[in-house]
Design a protein around this motif. Sequence first.
Motif, PDB file in Angstrom:
ATOM      1  N   GLU A   1       0.827  -1.216   0.000  1.00  7.97           N
ATOM      2  CA  GLU A   1       0.000   0.000   0.000  1.00  7.97           C
ATOM      3  C   GLU A   1       0.860   1.264   0.000  1.00  7.97           C
ATOM      4  OE1 GLU A   1      -3.658   1.996   0.057  1.00  7.97           O
ATOM      5  OE2 GLU A   1      -3.504  -0.171   0.286  1.00  7.97           O
ATOM      6  N   LYS A   2       1.920   1.282   0.792  1.00  6.46           N
ATOM      7  CA  LYS A   2       2.760   2.462   0.915  1.00  6.46           C
ATOM      8  C   LYS A   2       3.433   2.811  -0.400  1.00  6.46           C
ATOM      9  CE  LYS A   2       6.706   4.289   3.526  1.00  6.46           C
ATOM     10  NZ  LYS A   2       7.722   3.985   4.574  1.00  6.46           N
ATOM     11  N   GLN A   3       3.978   1.813  -1.082  1.00  3.69           N
ATOM     12  CA  GLN A   3       4.679   2.065  -2.344  1.00  3.69           C
ATOM     13  C   GLN A   3       3.707   2.473  -3.458  1.00  3.69           C
ATOM     14  OE1 GLN A   3       7.589   2.729  -1.882  1.00  3.69           O
ATOM     15  NE2 GLN A   3       8.994   1.022  -2.249  1.00  3.69           N
ATOM     16  N   SER A   4       2.473   2.011  -3.395  1.00  6.28           N
ATOM     17  CA  SER A   4       1.493   2.420  -4.404  1.00  6.28           C
ATOM     18  C   SER A   4       1.183   3.910  -4.282  1.00  6.28           C
ATOM     19  CB  SER A   4       0.202   1.606  -4.267  1.00  6.28           C
ATOM     20  OG  SER A   4      -0.525   1.963  -3.118  1.00  6.28           O
ATOM     21  N   THR A   5       1.185   4.422  -3.059  1.00  2.85           N
ATOM     22  CA  THR A   5       0.976   5.859  -2.849  1.00  2.85           C
ATOM     23  C   THR A   5       2.116   6.661  -3.458  1.00  2.85           C
ATOM     24  OG1 THR A   5      -0.194   5.390  -0.785  1.00  2.85           O
ATOM     25  CG2 THR A   5       0.594   7.648  -1.114  1.00  2.85           C
ATOM     26  N   VAL A   6       3.336   6.152  -3.291  1.00  2.00           N
ATOM     27  CA  VAL A   6       4.506   6.814  -3.886  1.00  2.00           C
ATOM     28  C   VAL A   6       4.404   6.808  -5.405  1.00  2.00           C
ATOM     29  CG1 VAL A   6       7.022   6.724  -4.147  1.00  2.00           C
ATOM     30  CG2 VAL A   6       5.970   6.188  -1.933  1.00  2.00           C
ATOM     31  N   ALA A   7       4.045   5.669  -5.979  1.00  2.00           N
ATOM     32  CA  ALA A   7       3.937   5.556  -7.435  1.00  2.00           C
ATOM     33  C   ALA A   7       2.857   6.474  -7.987  1.00  2.00           C
ATOM     34  CB  ALA A   7       3.668   4.108  -7.825  1.00  2.00           C
ATOM     35  N   ALA A   8       1.742   6.583  -7.277  1.00  2.00           N
ATOM     36  CA  ALA A   8       0.634   7.427  -7.746  1.00  2.00           C
ATOM     37  C   ALA A   8       1.043   8.893  -7.821  1.00  2.00           C
ATOM     38  CB  ALA A   8      -0.570   7.258  -6.827  1.00  2.00           C
TER      39      ALA A   8
END
Length: 437
Positions: A405-412
């Motif tokens: 979840e954390k890395q998806s926020t960064v990617a977004a």
Amino acid sequence: MKFAVAILSLLVILGLAYAFSSDRKQVRPGPILLLLAIQIVLAFTLLKTTVGTTFVKGFAGMFEKLMSCAHEGIVFVFGGLVPAPSSGNYTFIFFFNVLLPIIFVSTLIGILQHIKLLPLLMKGIGKLISLISGQGKLESYNSIASPILGQSEVFISMKRQLPFLSRQRLYTLCATAMSTVSMSTVGSYMTIINGITRNASMGETTGASFVVVALVLNLFGSIIIVSLINPYKVSAKEDDLQVELHHNQSLFEMLGEYIIDGFKIAIIIAAMMIGYIALLKLLDRSVFFILSHADMLLHSAFNVDPRTYIDPQTHIIPHITFTQILGYLFSPLAMLVGVDINEAANAGSIMATKLVSNEFTAMLQLQNTEALSPHTIGVISVFLISFANFSSVGVIVGAIKALNEKQSTVAARFGMKLLFGATLVSLLSATIAGIFM
């Protein structure tokens, strides 16, 4: 003249990447120039030499046989709805002829992965790319794994390292995944573009050559662009590769997973095609409706005689639709990759359609666009062979979110920068390929 335009285009594309670099001091020109030279040599070899054309024919022939096998499975399920290509009542149906064969190709990829041939190949080529480019092991693995496994599966294969990746490394992995295409869809691309080249009477030139060239050039082009936009060095401590490729699955578990995955891809593409094509048609008709009342708007708002601008037969401003407006806006990009100014609006419209929807929608638009030169068809075909579009940002973020979840926020957060970098890769590949067309 063509070479001068190509050199100017390369300078503009690389200059844009450098202008938006996160750390210009970290940019290493040596590997970038080497990779650019490799791209040029490969494009020349594949498009202009006997060795290259023989390879392309062999590669295309392999996929033709695969499509033929896939057709047998489709006919068994759908019966008379899918007549054989050799029959007199054969009709090309996008869902049957382009999308459903993805299931079979996905199955083959799963088998090659299960017998550990693909992991061996990806790791071996990845090491070679790492030596040439100076990238880390994970980044080099990702550059070859992305076009084989696809946008989602490639992140699953590196899920052990995903939580520990820096923002910079995550951007590189995402941008590379967007700059390529999945091997499971390559046969579908060939089917469409082969039809386009046949209709354009391009002789021995086939769509397969454009697809193969795009695959190869995008691989190296993605490394060039991310090395300019997102330069960094991987320390020896961080330079590790931990790949997980379903080692504990049985053969039948793997087959079931990849068959279902292929079906999901086909259905998702079909749904996106329906939605995007319908939306584009709605926008076209909306623009038509607005312009059909332009006589009243011009007269009431500006006291302008509408007869100056409006076709007296149809009472609307002629030849203006939403897709054509996009074409005019994107025509500079078309000219940047070597398209003649007289064809730039049509080509720009196709390029814009790909960015706002997907490559399949744009390919069908290219198929239905008349009076384009062979050179323009080739250049635009190469440009279309990538996942560089808005919807791919959502696909990548969604795939990462399922794992972390954390890395998806960064990617977004760097979604637009992802699209920008991947689009530059497509422009770079189209420019280099255009030199030899």
